[in-house]
Structure formats: C-alpha cells, structure tokens
Design a protein around this motif. Structure first.
Motif, PDB file in Angstrom:
ATOM      1  N   PHE A   1      -2.750   0.063   3.816  1.00 26.27           N
ATOM      2  CA  PHE A   1      -1.468  -0.191   3.157  1.00 26.27           C
ATOM      3  C   PHE A   1      -0.367   0.655   3.781  1.00 26.27           C
ATOM      4  O   PHE A   1       0.702   0.166   4.115  1.00 26.27           O
ATOM      5  CB  PHE A   1      -1.610   0.114   1.660  1.00 26.27           C
ATOM      6  CG  PHE A   1      -0.304   0.130   0.922  1.00 26.27           C
ATOM      7  CD1 PHE A   1       0.375  -1.052   0.656  1.00 26.27           C
ATOM      8  CD2 PHE A   1       0.241   1.326   0.499  1.00 26.27           C
ATOM      9  CE1 PHE A   1       1.571  -1.027  -0.022  1.00 26.27           C
ATOM     10  CE2 PHE A   1       1.443   1.354  -0.171  1.00 26.27           C
ATOM     11  CZ  PHE A   1       2.107   0.165  -0.435  1.00 26.27           C
ATOM     12  N   ILE A   2      -0.685   1.948   3.962  1.00 22.71           N
ATOM     13  CA  ILE A   2       0.338   2.851   4.507  1.00 22.71           C
ATOM     14  C   ILE A   2       0.753   2.405   5.901  1.00 22.71           C
ATOM     15  O   ILE A   2       1.933   2.303   6.227  1.00 22.71           O
ATOM     16  CB  ILE A   2      -0.195   4.289   4.556  1.00 22.71           C
ATOM     17  CG1 ILE A   2      -0.516   4.776   3.142  1.00 22.71           C
ATOM     18  CG2 ILE A   2       0.822   5.218   5.187  1.00 22.71           C
ATOM     19  CD1 ILE A   2      -1.297   6.051   3.114  1.00 22.71           C
TER      20      ILE A   2
ATOM     21  N   LEU B   1       2.754  -0.716   5.935  1.00 22.58           N
ATOM     22  CA  LEU B   1       4.084  -0.408   5.417  1.00 22.58           C
ATOM     23  C   LEU B   1       5.035  -0.101   6.562  1.00 22.58           C
ATOM     24  O   LEU B   1       6.160  -0.573   6.628  1.00 22.58           O
ATOM     25  CB  LEU B   1       3.966   0.798   4.484  1.00 22.58           C
ATOM     26  CG  LEU B   1       5.141   1.106   3.582  1.00 22.58           C
ATOM     27  CD1 LEU B   1       5.101   0.180   2.390  1.00 22.58           C
ATOM     28  CD2 LEU B   1       5.063   2.544   3.130  1.00 22.58           C
ATOM     29  N   PHE B   2       4.531   0.725   7.494  1.00 21.78           N
ATOM     30  CA  PHE B   2       5.375   1.107   8.618  1.00 21.78           C
ATOM     31  C   PHE B   2       5.641  -0.077   9.536  1.00 21.78           C
ATOM     32  O   PHE B   2       6.752  -0.318   9.964  1.00 21.78           O
ATOM     33  CB  PHE B   2       4.717   2.228   9.416  1.00 21.78           C
ATOM     34  CG  PHE B   2       4.752   3.524   8.688  1.00 21.78           C
ATOM     35  CD1 PHE B   2       5.963   4.067   8.308  1.00 21.78           C
ATOM     36  CD2 PHE B   2       3.588   4.202   8.391  1.00 21.78           C
ATOM     37  CE1 PHE B   2       6.007   5.257   7.634  1.00 21.78           C
ATOM     38  CE2 PHE B   2       3.632   5.394   7.717  1.00 21.78           C
ATOM     39  CZ  PHE B   2       4.833   5.923   7.341  1.00 21.78           C
ATOM     40  N   PHE B   3       4.574  -0.810   9.823  1.00 23.63           N
ATOM     41  CA  PHE B   3       4.741  -1.873  10.806  1.00 23.63           C
ATOM     42  C   PHE B   3       5.655  -2.965  10.288  1.00 23.63           C
ATOM     43  O   PHE B   3       6.380  -3.592  11.034  1.00 23.63           O
ATOM     44  CB  PHE B   3       3.375  -2.439  11.196  1.00 23.63           C
ATOM     45  CG  PHE B   3       2.703  -1.609  12.241  1.00 23.63           C
ATOM     46  CD1 PHE B   3       3.135  -1.662  13.567  1.00 23.63           C
ATOM     47  CD2 PHE B   3       1.668  -0.751  11.909  1.00 23.63           C
ATOM     48  CE1 PHE B   3       2.537  -0.878  14.524  1.00 23.63           C
ATOM     49  CE2 PHE B   3       1.073   0.024  12.870  1.00 23.63           C
ATOM     50  CZ  PHE B   3       1.504  -0.033  14.179  1.00 23.63           C
TER      51      PHE B   3
ATOM     52  N   SER C   1       8.128  -2.542   8.132  1.00 23.29           N
ATOM     53  CA  SER C   1       9.526  -2.154   7.961  1.00 23.29           C
ATOM     54  C   SER C   1      10.164  -1.579   9.219  1.00 23.29           C
ATOM     55  O   SER C   1      11.380  -1.639   9.358  1.00 23.29           O
ATOM     56  CB  SER C   1       9.636  -1.160   6.823  1.00 23.29           C
ATOM     57  OG  SER C   1       8.548  -0.280   6.871  1.00 23.29           O
TER      58      SER C   1
ATOM     59  N   CYS D   1      10.967   1.299  12.452  1.00 21.10           N
ATOM     60  CA  CYS D   1      11.406   2.688  12.525  1.00 21.10           C
ATOM     61  C   CYS D   1      12.914   2.717  12.531  1.00 21.10           C
ATOM     62  O   CYS D   1      13.552   2.223  13.445  1.00 21.10           O
ATOM     63  CB  CYS D   1      10.850   3.350  13.772  1.00 21.10           C
ATOM     64  SG  CYS D   1       9.894   2.235  14.801  1.00 21.10           S
TER      65      CYS D   1
END
Lengths: 387, 367, 559
Positions: free
Chosen positions: A11-12, A15-17, A19, A21
């Motif tokens: 999940f974490i 989340l990054f991928f 949204s 950087c």
C-alpha cells in the motif's frame, strides 16, 4: 500476519507510485541565482518590457529585478572565467511576481539557496513602502539564506551585475570577495541579510556598504545610511573606516599619518571599542574609547623606528588622527543624518536600562544633542624587520 | 499485570522523558519566553524547570504509593470508578490531541523548509505509518529505540547550535533582572507547558525496575531539559536581540537559517537540521501516541495495545488536518494546553496526592 | 583405551536386536545396503582353528583403511592365532577377548542395535559382528581425504593466526580444544537432518555461558525436522529469531580464534560437519563490526578502524540516497560551487537523478555478482572492464555524470570494508529501499527509512539479547568494547549481556610499568633500585665506590 504486513508495504509503495514525487526537480533543471539586483525601473525600461511581458495595464511595474546566474556548462569547460555568468532582467509589480515572470522566459526553475548577494539600486531605496515590502519578502521567503551579503549601488544594481570583471570568476565572487576582505581594507563593513533585517527592526536604521560603478570595475567603498526605511546619504570610505572604529568591527586596514614630512601608514592588527555613559548636567555624555594595536610597515629609507620616543610621538599622531576622523563622522551622524548607527542606543539599552526607559521614545532627538566623545589608545607593537 | 519482559530501567525512563519533552515546543520557546519576559526569559525557563521538577516528583510519589499501578488503576481507588474513567478519558484525549497537533506542526514546518510542493497529507501519513511501526512494539523496545536515537539527535543539534556562536552578540542578553514577580507568575505556566510530555510518567512508573532511582533521575533529566532550553533560547536571543526574536514565527529555525558554517562545506544548514528535527518530533509523538493507545487498552482492560495503534491512525490523521492554517493550529494548541494542560499537569496530580494522603491509601514508601 | 557401553534402551522404536546367528545379521545389513556399492564388507574367520566367524563392514575410502588393516584385521586374523587360550573357554569369552585383548584400535564402542550399525557405517566407522554374540563393536575408523588447514579467504588478517576451520567436524573441535585447554569447555554432540544425519557440536564454556541462551538454542535445534543440512546457513535460518528481518541475527565465521574469543565471552558456538563455517549465538550488531585484529593490534588502531568501519557502513547505506536528495530535492545544502558543477555535469545526462542512480547501482551489483562467480583471473578482468571501460565510456558519452560514478565507487568501496559479508548485504538491500524513499520524499524519505531501520534494530533480539547491546540497555562497562575500544588492560570484565557466572576477564596484577622502569639509572647516592626483586637486606647497602667506575660518574660529579 505476514500477509497483512505485505499488504501494508504494498500500500505504501503504491501510494508513492500513484501520486508521484512532488518536489523533485533535478539539479540541472534549476537555475542557481547567485546575485539579485533590485532597481527602480526607468520609463523606457517599462516600455521595453511591456512589449515582452503581459502585465495588467492599470499597474505600473515598480521593480526592475536582475538575476545573475552561472552558465552551468561553461563552468566546467573553462573552469570559470569570462562569459560564465549571464543576467536576466524583468520588471514586476512585486518581487514574487518577478520570479513568476522570469519563469516564463527561462526553461529552468529559479533557485535562491545559493544566492550570495542582494544589491539595491539607489533609487529603489528612496521609497519607504517599497523598502518595507522588500524586507518582508526577503524575510518571509524561506529560499534565501540569511547569511547572504547586502549592498547599495550608487547608480543601478543592474549595471553592476552586468559587469564582467577582469581577473575574477564573476562579478558576485568579486564583490563578495571585496566585502569579506575586512582584514585588508577596513573601508567596507559587510552586512548580511540577517543583520540587515535585524537592524532595520530598530527604527529602520541601518548602514549598508556602498558600491560605485566604474567601467569594467566596481568599487566597494563607503557606507550608505538608511533611516526610517529610506536611503539618507553616503559616508565616504574613510568615514566608513571611522564608523568601523566606533562600532568595534575593524579587523585590518591602515591609518596614514604625516610624521616629519613623511607619510607613515599604521597597519591595524586589532582594535576594540569600549563605551561609557555619564549623566551630566547638560545631558548624557557617551565616551568611545578605541584601543588599537598594529604595526608600521612603511616609512622612509633609514628612518629609525627603534627609539621609544619616536614611537610614542607616532602613536600620539595616530591617536589624534583617529579621534579627529571619528569626531567628524559623529558630527555628520548627529547633525546631518540624525541617526545612531554606532550602537549607542544598543549600549544604553543593554547596560543602562533605566536611562534607556526614560529616553527610548525620543532617542534620536537625545542622540542629536548627546555629548559624544572619542578617545583613542594606539599601541605600535612591531616595526617591521629593519631597525 | 506487568510481566518481567516489560521492564525498563530508570535511566531509560529518563531518556524517554528527555526525547518526549523536547519536540515541537523548542521551535517557539525562545519567542514565547522573550514575549513574556524580554531579556529575562532565561530566568523564566529556570523557574519553569524547577516547577516541573516539583510536579514530576508529585507524579512520582503517587506512582510510588501504588507500585504496579498506572493512573487508571490508582485513581479508581482514590476517586471511584466513574471519575477515574473521566480522568482516563481526559488523558487519552489530551495525548491524542497533542500528538495530532504536533504532527500538524511538524508537517507545516517540513513543508515550509524541505518539501514545499508535497501535499501535507502525504507527509503526515508517511510519518504516522513510521510511528505505528515503532509503537506497535512494547515499552521495552521503544525505550531501547530512544536510547540509540538520543545520540543521533543531540550531537548534530549542538554542533549546529555551536556553529553559529562565533558571530553572536552576547550583549543582546542584557539587561537582566528587569522582571517583576507579577510577570513571572503570569508567564511561568506557559513555560511549564513547553515541558509538556513529562506527564507520561503517569503510565510508565510501574514498569520501572529500579524504582528507587526514579527520583534522582527525574531531577537530573528535567534539569538537563531546562539547560537545553536555556542554551537554545539564549543563543537565539543573542543572535537576534529581543525585538527580532519576538517577531519570528520559529526563531530557532531562523537562527539556523542565519548560520554560515565555517569552512563552507555546507551552504544551507537548515536542510540538515530539519532532517535531524524529524527525529525530535518522531520521539515526542511516538511517546504520546503510545501513551494514548496504552491507556486506552488499560481502560478497556485489553492486554494488547497493538490493535489500538492501528485504529488511532485515521483519528490522529483527521484531527491533524482539522486546523485551517498555522495561526489556527497554534490557537487550538494554546487553548488545549491552557485548559486541559493545566488540569492534566497541575490539578490532577495535586488532587490525587492530597486524596491519597488524606485517605491514607497506597503503600508507604520512604522514597 | 576407551570402552563404553550404552544405548541399552530396548524400548527404542527403531530397535533391531542383534541376533545370535551371524548370517541373519548379515542378511539384514546387506538388505539395507542393497545397491550401495560403496559399502565394503567382509566375512572372515578367526582363531587357531578358524572356527569363529566374524564380519566387518565400512564405507570405502571414507575410512582410514590403514587403520582397519593394522588395528582390526591384522590382530584378529594374524595375532589372534599366536595366542592359544583354553579352547573350551574361548567360545564363552570370545567377545570379551576380542574387545579387550585383540583389537588395538583405541576408540571402540559396544552396541546392540543393528539400526545404529547402519548409521555408524555411514558415518565412516567400521562395525564388527561376531557370530553368536548379541552385541557388535563399532570401531572409530573415520578418515577421509580432507584439505589442509588454511587461512579462510574471506577473513584474512594481517596479524593473527592463519588457520581456518575445515569441512571435518572433528578437526574443528580440535582447533577449539587446542586454543582453550579448559575442561569447562564443553562440546556436546547432536545430529540434525532426517537423512543427512549431520553431526553438530554445541560448544560453550560451562561457568561463563548464559544458560538461558544455551537452553534456548537446544530447544530451537530440537524443533528442526529437515531432510538435510549441508551448511551452517541452513541451521542459521531455521533457528534465528526473526526470519523476516533483513539483518543476520547469528554470526558465522571460519576462524577458530573468533569462535574461541566468543566462547570466552559466554557465547555458544555451533560447529557443523561438512562445512568450515561455525555459528555463534547470541550475536549483536557490534559483533559484525568487529574483527580479531581489533584485539591483536593496539587500541588506537582498533578505535580508528572501528570508526572507519562505522562510517563505511553509513556511507554504503546512505550515500546514493544523499546524492539523490541533494541533486534533485535540496541543492542548497552543498557548497555553491559544487552545486553549479554538478548541474553542469548533468546537462547532457538523459535520465533523472533518481533513475540514473538506480541504473548505476544495479550495474554495480551486476558487476559484483559477475566478479564473484567467475574464477579469480577473470573476476579481476570483469572489474576492470566494468569499472574502467564502462564507467569511462558512459561518462564520456554523457550518459552518466562523473559524480554519479564517484558516488557508486565510494559506496562500493565502503561496503567492501565491512568485515562481515552477510551483514553488508542487509545494508545493500536497505540502500535500495532508502534510494526509492529518497526519490519520492527527499531527505525526509531518507530519514524515515533510517528511523524505521533503527526501530527495527532496537526491537530485534538475538536469543534474548538486544541486537544493539551494549549501546542500548547495557552497562556502561560494556561500552569499553563497542564502537569505541578501550585499552586492553582496562577491559577487565566480560560483556554483561552475554557472560554469566564468572565475569572476570583480566586480573591485572601488574604494577604500573612506568613507575617500575624509572629507576634503572643509578640514584644519586649510587644505589640502584632493583625494584621488587631486590632482597630486602641489601636495600640499605651502598654500592662500593670505585673511582672511574662509569656507573658512578654522575654521583661523583654531584659531590
């Protein structure tokens, strides 16, 4: 258990991928602004820029902002040198709008973290509101380091930034180098952005180094005095030295005296100032006791400096010279500018809080009539390697 | 009640108090004390520190009267079940709110100095997930983590502080002793709040293996915190003078911004200090978060606190995003510390101690 | 001569009694060893009248055949004929005669379970069955080709013993016994692996070891029911505390001196047959950062090297991430000239910093893996091709910035300078995690990974000992040998977190050496202080003076 952990990690990461950087700007996509010049735009400049820029018609641009940046690829190939810096100028209504406007004309993002110098044109400092605005911008904006140097240009800051000095990497290292060479010249006291902001908090009074434009060269000499957030006038280089004596910030430089028809420079190695306040019948009496040590590097061939009497006489002459200079500056400050930039207020505030509480509301008036005395104590420690 | 595994030493408790107390408050402390007492702020910090020692010792003596019991259990004996539930709930809410608002301050500062474009939600959620990774463990593991982290926190912190000392103007610290007792009394409570975090003692005293050392440790530890506060605010004051210190939102960060590192191998110190500062906040919030979940599990008499730590995350997240902007955030935090904080830090321990003495409950100890 | 009778427990499930009829026993064994052509067996007769049938069996080459010839067959076949005991008696006492009188091998055991005979044969022993006897003899004749003792290539030292463990279990225990001649050094044998029946020894020192750790280790070993154990690594993975953790929780080494030192710290070592690698429990973070030379060299050097190792660890963990953070998030941190320089070098690079760093790190890991698998000569070629040619070409083509190459090289060097290979791997993996986190959140991402790593490390335990001991939850005295190394004379106690019982490490009876050596020169009155060894009655006597005696020169002048 393991499954849960796995999903959490998954999940974490997702989340990054999903949204992305947000703050990532690669270093080559940034434009390092090493020097900023702020001027009042002339009418033709406004007209010229109008053609390039779209600005609301009903607002007249109030700033002419010049950014100086290194050309990155030139830097590696030539190892610095001429042509490795370039400037961009724009007019703008506010300083922040200036950044936006320049962004439309350059393919990189401006980055102020490596700024070294902020220069103000003489004209822009004559408007109190604009000075207040500029200070607030520089203070509130987290991009700027607070240890960058500040100066006032007699003329236009844009002109200074456009100079390509000979024998230096670029104009900004050149100017900051001069400003920081306190130990050599003693004509300039460098002022950082932090000192600028902090000092302006006190009645809007601050002394900034003055820059004078010469063809292909910049001279950093003297002091610009700002009072009530407005540029008031200048002190010359020699007066600047006396100012530094009175502030106790001097670290080098020399005092030249005439001794038996010869000019003898006294090289200052170290100096200190002590203040003393006395309440007399006529009012307050503030005494500056300057103590300085140094050496004689130059005289005339075969002049014997070895006798103590001679040294004493020379010391006396130097003392008189310093006191005379300082008194002249104090007179100008008291009568002409009516500003206390020699830390008298700070001294009274810190060491005589009771007196300060009485006079703090109309201190500048008190300062104007204050009896300020200067004493000097010069010690010649060394006279070079001949007798 | 307390298995042997969950024992920490008095030293570990002390370190826990240090890393918990020093957190968000240190950012604003120089301004707070200068606003109240001008250049005499240092005096206020010392008086505040002394007061906190007294309060901490009161909590400690309560803990010693009821060894093996946390506030949830011994308040039941003293004020009865319903009131003890009330006290427990106040504490849980207080810890949760402080934790949530601290997370928000953290997010705002980080956004300001490091990640201006990253959504604050992302900053907060990643931070909270890391916190949960810590607080799912037992007290012993957390205490061990604090032991190792404290080295990484304070060495760079003091290096950074001292990097700027060569250009300080110490005359800015003058004049001294201009303070009237009235100002001190009015302002000292606000300084006490900047020590908030030590009230987790309510929970952790029963888990200390060498109880006889707690008293000494607490005195030393709170003195250390006072000294750190003192050094910090004196340096900031010497750097900016009282007038400018009052005008800055986060004076400590402004000071670090103005440092020019000698040798110039680091251009902007604030990026690095912000990174270190993440640790300060992390420890503070972790303790509060842990206390909150731990108390909740005690109140409902569930052995496992892990489950609460996951449930609390969305709650803290939502509360943290409630304030609309930074002034609103500080306003809420002020309200919280003035009203609830006074109850938790000052009123509850004094009342409970008086009750315990009057009702002659608890074990008599000579500590 | 050692004769032990044991395993009389007939209730054992796998108990196969030895029958009086030799043929049936042989039949049983040959049935089991059907198609096992490496088993050698021989039936023969003994005695003057050749009327006693016997049978031996062993594995070819796995046994010391000289020994079987000299000490088993020869006595039985030849020497037994020379003695002629009372023939009537011999039938009864045959077994005892053989056991006590005839066999000249030293290590023999008597057993009565034929099932164990199978294991004994497979372990390299020789069994001797005698007709009409319900017991058999196991003669320890283990002996197979082994390599000589040599320095382990992965753990070489400049100063220190150049000897490493080998694949033979017994040799390894010998190495331990040779360095610790203490009856309190216990080496308990067990076997592991349903099929491989691998021998293992649990070594510890009786009055120092933490018994809880020992018990825990034995309990965990008992829970293992695996078909085969070929290397200590398998055991390690089966008994470690947290198998999800990135960090090794059990130390392994090929050096006997490391194991001996660990035993003296109260740790427990596990020596496993067929592998030169021994395991040591409990293990802490600290152990991976140390190396025997830290103790053999003077403490200054040890301190310097330990700090360098710690920085190497931090570099190999964080350096690429810091580069990513600086180059694509916070360029304000580094000096202006460097920032402008990096920006200049990256002008032509087609990838974002994060991708560039990932590609370079992965390339480096590839090169490393290729270098390890290839023979030595080729391995160095790969290094040259990889680092010099590819790196140079990539930089010149402008595909990679030179700074990135420097960063990757520095990271690689740093990760090689940590003594423990498996420990380095944890940080290699963490490095990639940190790089990804930094790629998304800059320095904040990096610090979150660092925090999570520290949380994990502080929660982790190895056999009940905190992984970060003694930095956390240890006594201050234990700090003397952690990231700092106090001078050897000042480390007087064993580590409290591993050693129980006898904690005294060094009884320092030395008088201060400096104080003792001061008075080698004669005193002013001509006496020489001989120190403690001087007999008391001579102390007040003056040395007889002789003019011109060199020793007295100074004394004369002063007068």
């Amino acid at each position: 258990m393991f499954k849960k952990k796995f999903f959490l990690i998954f999940f974490i990461i997702s989340l990054f991928f999903i949204s992305g950087c947000w703050d990532m700007i690669d270093i080559e996509r940034r434009l390092f602004v090493v020097g900023v010049g702020i001027d009042k735009p002339s009418q033709e400049e406004i007209e010229r820029q109008r053609k390039v820029l779209e600005e609301p018609e009903n607002f007249t641009p109030r700033y002419l902002i010049t950014y100086l940046s290194p050309v990155p690829s030139a830097k590696i190939e030539a190892g610095g040198g001429e042509g490795s810096y370039f400037t961009k100028s724009t007019t703008a209504i506010t300083l922040d709008a200036g950044v936006r406007q320049i962004s439309t004309r350059i393919d990189k993002r401006l980055f102020f973290g490596h700024s070294k110098l902020v220069l103000f044109g003489e004209d822009i400092l004559k408007d109190k509101n604009i000075v207040l605005e500029m200070i607030d911008y520089l203070q509130r904006n987290q991009d700027y380091n607070w240890h960058i140097l500040v100066g006032v240009v007699e003329g236009k800051a844009q002109d200074v930034l456009n100079i390509e000095p000979k024998g230096a990497k670029g104009i900004v290292p050149y100017i900051t180098g001069i400003m920081e060479s306190r130990q050599e010249t003693s004509r300039v006291a460098d002022v950082t952005l932090k000192q600028f902001i902090v000092n302006l908090g006190h009645e809007g009074i601050v002394a900034l180094p003055r820059l004078v434009v010469a063809p292909d060269e910049v001279k950093v000499e003297g002091v610009a005095i700002i009072k009530d957030f407005k540029l008031l006038g200048y002190l010359s280089g020699l007066e600047g030295r006396s100012l530094m004596f009175l502030k106790g910030t001097i670290e080098g430089g020399s005092v030249v005296i005439k001794y038996l028809n010869e000019f003898i420079p006294f090289a200052i190695v170290q100096a200190d100032v002590k203040k003393k306040l006395k309440v007399t019948d006529e009012g307050l009496q503030l005494t500056y006791s300057i103590e300085t040590e140094g050496q004689l590097n130059e005289g005339i061939y075969n002049r014997d400096f070895s006798s103590i009497e001679n040294i004493r006489t020379i010391e006396k002459l130097i003392e008189e010279e310093i006191v005379r200079d300082c008194n002249r500056v104090i007179k100008r400050l008291q009568k002409e500018f009516k500003v206390d930039i020699i830390y008298g207020d700070k001294y009274i505030n810190h060491f005589h809080p009771k007196i300060w509480n009485e006079i703090k509301d109309n201190y500048l008036e008190v300062f104007e009539d204050m009896d300020i005395r200067v004493e000097a104590d010069v010690k010649i420690r060394r006279t070079g390697i001949v007798k | 009640m307390n298995s042997n595994e969950e024992k920490i030493s008095a030293l570990q408790l002390g370190l826990l108090i240090i890393v918990t107390v020093i957190g968000v408050g240190i950012l604003t402390l120089p301004r707070t004390v200068t606003e109240i007492a001008d250049t005499d702020g240092w005096l206020l910090i010392i008086i505040g520190g002394a007061l906190v020692i007294v309060l901490a010792l009161i909590i400690n003596s309560l803990g010693n009267m009821f060894p093996d019991k946390t506030i949830i259990e011994y308040s039941q004996e003293l004020v009865g079940r319903p009131l003890s539930y009330l006290i427990g709930s106040i504490l849980i809410i207080y810890f949760t709110l402080i934790a949530a608002y601290s997370v928000r301050i953290f997010g705002e500062v980080l956004k300001m100095y490091l990640l201006p474009k990253t959504p604050i939600e992302i900053i907060i959620i990643t931070f909270l997930i890391t916190i949960i990774y810590l607080v799912r463990n037992n007290l012993e593991g957390i205490a061990r983590f604090y032991e190792i982290i404290i080295l990484i926190m304070f060495v760079p912190y003091f290096l950074a502080l001292s990097a700027g000392t060569w250009e300080l103007d110490y005359s800015n610290l003058l004049p001294v002793f201009q303070l009237s007792p009235k100002v001190i009394l009015g302002g000292v409570l606000q300084v006490v709040f900047s020590f908030s975090g030590f009230e987790v003692l309510y929970l952790f005293i029963p888990f200390v293996s060498d109880k006889q050392n707690i008293k000494k440790t607490l005195i030393i530890v709170i003195s250390i915190i006072t000294i750190i506060y003192l050094i910090t605010s004196l340096i900031v004051l010497a750097s900016f003078g009282s007038r400018q210190t009052k005008a800055l939102l986060w004076p400590l960060m402004a000071y670090i911004k103005s440092i020019e590192v000698p040798g110039a191998f680091i251009e902007q110190l604030e990026g690095i200090i912000m990174t270190i500062w993440v640790l300060f906040i992390f420890t503070t919030i972790s303790t509060l978060y842990f206390s909150s979940t731990f108390m909740a599990s005690r109140l409902i008499k569930v052995r496992e606190h892990k489950i609460f730590s996951t449930f609390l995350l969305p709650l803290v997240y939502i509360i943290a995003l409630q304030p609309e902007n930074v002034p609103d955030l500080y306003w809420r935090l002020d309200i919280l510390s003035i009203y609830v904080g006074t109850i938790v830090i000052v009123i509850i321990p004094i009342i409970l101690l008086i009750l315990a003495k009057v009702l002659k409950k608890g074990v008599k100890t000579n500590v | 001569m050692r004769v032990i009778k044991k395993n009389k427990d007939s209730k054992d499930k796998n108990f196969v009694p030895v029958l009086r009829e030799l043929d049936k026993n042989i039949e049983f064994l040959e049935d089991i060893f059907q198609d096992c052509d490496d088993i050698v067996s021989r039936e023969f007769t003994v005695g003057v009248n050749q009327n006693h049938r016997m049978y031996i069996s062993y594995v070819d080459v796995m046994t010391n055949e000289d020994m079987i010839q000299q000490h088993v067959l020869r006595p039985l076949l030849l020497e037994a004929r020379l003695i002629s005991p009372d023939p009537g008696d011999i039938k009864k006492k045959l077994f005892e005669l053989v056991l006590k009188g005839t066999l000249s091998a030293s290590d023999i055991e008597v057993k009565d379970n034929l099932d164990e005979a199978v294991l004994a044969i497979l372990s390299g022993d020789t069994i001797l069955l005698i007709d009409g006897v319900t017991e058999f003899i196991v003669i320890s004749t283990k002996g197979w080709p082994t390599r000589g003792l040599s320095e382990p290539p992965g753990e070489s030292v400049i100063r220190g013993p150049r000897v490493g463990f080998v694949e033979t279990f017994r040799y390894n225990t010998v190495l331990l016994r040779r360095s610790i001649k203490d009856p309190r050094l216990k080496i308990k044998n067990t076997q592991l692996g349903e099929r491989t029946k691998t021998n293992m020894g649990i070594a510890y020192i009786d009055d120092i070891v933490n018994y809880k750790v020992l018990e825990e280790l034995e309990n965990r070993l008992e829970t293992i029911h695996i078909d085969g154990i070929f290397e200590s690594g398998q055991v390690e993975q089966l008994i470690e505390d947290d198998w999800l953790s990135l960090f090794p929780q059990i130390q392994n080494t090929e050096r006997p001196d490391i194991v001996s030192a660990a035993l003296l710290q109260g740790k427990v070592a596990l020596i496993i047959d067929n592998t030169p690698t021994a395991l040591i429990v409990p293990t802490t973070f600290n152990d991976f950062m140390q190396f025997p030379e830290d103790y053999y060299e003077r403490w200054w050097i040890a301190n310097l090297i330990r700090w360098i190792r710690l920085s190497a660890l931090i570099i190999s963990f964080t350096l690429p991430s810091i580069y990513i953070a600086v180059a694509s998030y916070h360029p304000g941190i580094i000096p202006s000239n460097l920032a402008i320089f990096i920006a200049g070098t990256r002008e032509t690079v087609p990838f974002p910093v994060f991708i560039e760093a990932l590609i370079m790190e992965i390339t480096f890991e590839l090169l490393r893996e290729a270098g390890v698998r290839l023979p030595n000569q080729l391995g160095s070629t790969i290094g040259i091709v990889g680092s010099l040619i590819i790196g140079q070409a990539a930089v010149e083509a402008g595909l990679v910035s030179p700074i990135m190459v420097i960063i990757v090289a520095l990271t690689a060097i740093a990760s090689f300078s940590i003594p423990s290979y498996n420990f380095t791997i944890s940080f290699r993996i963490l490095r990639f995690i940190a790089m990804v986190a930094t790629g998304f959140l800059g320095l904040y991402g990096l610090i979150l990974v660092v925090i999570a790593t520290l949380v994990h490390l502080s929660v982790l335990k190895s056999f009940g000992v905190p992984y970060l001991a003694p930095i956390v939850s240890g006594r201050m005295t234990d700090w003397k040998d952690s990231i700092i190394k106090a001078p050897l004379p000042s480390i007087k106690e064993r580590n409290s977190y591993t050693a129980w019982g006898d904690r005294k490490k060094l009884r320092d009876l030395r008088v201060d050496i400096r104080a003792r050596t001061v008075d080698i020169e004669p005193k002013e009155d001509g006496t020489i202080d001989k120190g403690k060894n001087q007999p008391s009655h001579t102390q007040n006597l003056k040395k007889p003076r002789k003019i011109g005696n060199k020793d007295n020169d100074r004394g004369e002048k002063d007068e």
